[in-house]
Design a protein around this motif. Sequence first.
Motif, mmCIF file in Angstrom:
data_model
loop_
_atom_site.group_PDB
_atom_site.id
_atom_site.type_symbol
_atom_site.label_atom_id
_atom_site.label_comp_id
_atom_site.label_asym_id
_atom_site.label_seq_id
_atom_site.Cartn_x
_atom_site.Cartn_y
_atom_site.Cartn_z
ATOM 1 N N LEU A 9 43.045 25.325 77.358
ATOM 2 C CA LEU A 9 42.484 26.324 78.263
ATOM 3 C C LEU A 9 41.160 25.799 78.795
ATOM 4 C CD1 LEU A 9 43.294 29.274 75.916
ATOM 5 C CD2 LEU A 9 44.321 28.930 78.163
ATOM 6 N N THR A 10 40.998 25.833 80.133
ATOM 7 C CA THR A 10 39.818 25.232 80.748
ATOM 8 C C THR A 10 39.326 26.048 81.933
ATOM 9 O OG1 THR A 10 41.212 23.904 82.198
ATOM 10 C CG2 THR A 10 40.481 22.864 80.153
ATOM 11 N N ASN A 11 38.138 25.676 82.366
ATOM 12 C CA ASN A 11 37.522 26.177 83.598
ATOM 13 C C ASN A 11 36.786 25.020 84.269
ATOM 14 O OD1 ASN A 11 38.120 28.996 83.530
ATOM 15 N ND2 ASN A 11 36.582 29.237 81.930
ATOM 16 N N PRO A 12 36.568 25.131 85.566
ATOM 17 C CA PRO A 12 35.716 24.149 86.241
ATOM 18 C C PRO A 12 34.245 24.535 86.097
ATOM 19 C CG PRO A 12 36.601 25.673 87.843
ATOM 20 C CD PRO A 12 37.197 26.062 86.511
ATOM 21 N N VAL A 13 33.385 23.562 86.322
ATOM 22 C CA VAL A 13 31.966 23.834 86.477
ATOM 23 C C VAL A 13 31.819 24.626 87.773
ATOM 24 C CG1 VAL A 13 29.754 22.726 86.991
ATOM 25 C CG2 VAL A 13 31.235 21.794 85.208
ATOM 26 N N GLU A 14 30.913 25.595 87.787
ATOM 27 C CA GLU A 14 30.725 26.423 88.987
ATOM 28 C C GLU A 14 30.460 25.548 90.214
ATOM 29 O OE1 GLU A 14 27.888 30.059 90.552
ATOM 30 O OE2 GLU A 14 28.104 29.736 88.401
ATOM 31 N N GLU A 19 37.171 19.759 93.082
ATOM 32 C CA GLU A 19 37.065 18.476 92.387
ATOM 33 C C GLU A 19 37.785 18.538 91.040
ATOM 34 O OE1 GLU A 19 33.569 15.778 90.295
ATOM 35 O OE2 GLU A 19 32.996 17.154 91.896
ATOM 36 N N PHE A 20 37.586 19.635 90.307
ATOM 37 C CA PHE A 20 38.232 19.844 89.012
ATOM 38 C C PHE A 20 39.749 19.821 89.141
ATOM 39 C CE2 PHE A 20 40.212 23.195 86.381
ATOM 40 C CZ PHE A 20 40.007 22.681 85.106
ATOM 41 N N ASN A 21 40.286 20.588 90.090
ATOM 42 C CA ASN A 21 41.741 20.662 90.245
ATOM 43 C C ASN A 21 42.335 19.333 90.692
ATOM 44 O OD1 ASN A 21 42.419 23.296 89.381
ATOM 45 N ND2 ASN A 21 41.503 24.104 91.245
ATOM 46 N N ASP A 22 41.652 18.630 91.585
ATOM 47 C CA ASP A 22 42.142 17.327 92.019
ATOM 48 C C ASP A 22 42.178 16.359 90.840
ATOM 49 O OD1 ASP A 22 42.865 15.330 94.141
ATOM 50 O OD2 ASP A 22 40.981 14.449 93.453
ATOM 51 N N GLN A 42 52.064 19.979 82.197
ATOM 52 C CA GLN A 42 52.140 20.915 83.325
ATOM 53 C C GLN A 42 50.907 21.802 83.304
ATOM 54 O OE1 GLN A 42 55.616 23.460 83.286
ATOM 55 N NE2 GLN A 42 55.332 24.038 85.422
ATOM 56 N N ARG A 43 50.396 22.125 84.503
ATOM 57 C CA ARG A 43 49.226 23.004 84.631
ATOM 58 C C ARG A 43 49.638 24.370 85.149
ATOM 59 N NH1 ARG A 43 44.711 21.559 88.105
ATOM 60 N NH2 ARG A 43 43.588 22.972 86.752
ATOM 61 N N PHE A 44 48.817 25.369 84.809
ATOM 62 C CA PHE A 44 49.021 26.741 85.243
ATOM 63 C C PHE A 44 47.676 27.354 85.625
ATOM 64 C CE2 PHE A 44 52.274 25.620 82.254
ATOM 65 C CZ PHE A 44 53.434 26.167 82.771
ATOM 66 N N GLU A 45 47.728 28.304 86.560
ATOM 67 C CA GLU A 45 46.543 29.077 86.937
ATOM 68 C C GLU A 45 46.793 30.523 86.533
ATOM 69 O OE1 GLU A 45 43.633 29.904 90.758
ATOM 70 O OE2 GLU A 45 45.574 28.944 91.084
ATOM 71 N N LEU A 46 45.756 31.192 86.072
ATOM 72 C CA LEU A 46 45.859 32.586 85.656
ATOM 73 C C LEU A 46 46.447 33.438 86.781
ATOM 74 C CD1 LEU A 46 45.012 34.424 83.226
ATOM 75 C CD2 LEU A 46 42.948 34.927 84.526
ATOM 76 N N ARG A 59 40.538 30.295 83.190
ATOM 77 C CA ARG A 59 41.368 30.487 84.380
ATOM 78 C C ARG A 59 42.549 29.514 84.430
ATOM 79 N NH1 ARG A 59 39.377 30.324 90.633
ATOM 80 N NH2 ARG A 59 41.434 30.633 91.528
ATOM 81 N N TYR A 60 42.435 28.389 83.732
ATOM 82 C CA TYR A 60 43.466 27.357 83.812
ATOM 83 C C TYR A 60 44.037 27.031 82.439
ATOM 84 C CZ TYR A 60 41.839 26.744 88.546
ATOM 85 O OH TYR A 60 41.504 26.970 89.857
ATOM 86 N N LEU A 61 45.324 26.702 82.443
ATOM 87 C CA LEU A 61 46.045 26.324 81.236
ATOM 88 C C LEU A 61 46.817 25.045 81.510
ATOM 89 C CD1 LEU A 61 47.581 26.917 78.472
ATOM 90 C CD2 LEU A 61 49.206 28.201 79.876
#
Length: 113
Positions: A9-14, A19-22, A42-46, A59-61
């Motif tokens: 489970l992760t989040n990007p820096v504000e 950049e995080f998703n790429d 595999q990735r997922f978004e909330l 927000r991300y898995l």
Amino acid sequence: MPKYTYIVLTNPVEGKEDEFNDWYTNTHLRDALDVPGFVSAQRFELAGAQRAERPYPWRYLAIYELETDDLQKSVDALAERYNTPAMAISEALHPERLGLLFEAMTPRLEARA
């Protein structure tokens, strides 16, 4: 061969979500699949609809599947590669995250037709 599931489970820096998703989708997933024992990623978004009320800490898995006779060896290989040229970690990844490994207790069930 034993099978395991690794959930992260992760989040990007504000301000660094693109950049995080790429990085996560186009670099990190492939780097993880180079680790011995890792067989899928595999990735997922909330999703917008949730059973529980906010707040949602992540927000991300990412879900990784492993097949290995030596889980600790795979975990150690992942740790050895982390934040090296073999697995560069983006500064867009927020430092607070959660990763847990699970082993199946039951066979996978599917909905009745």
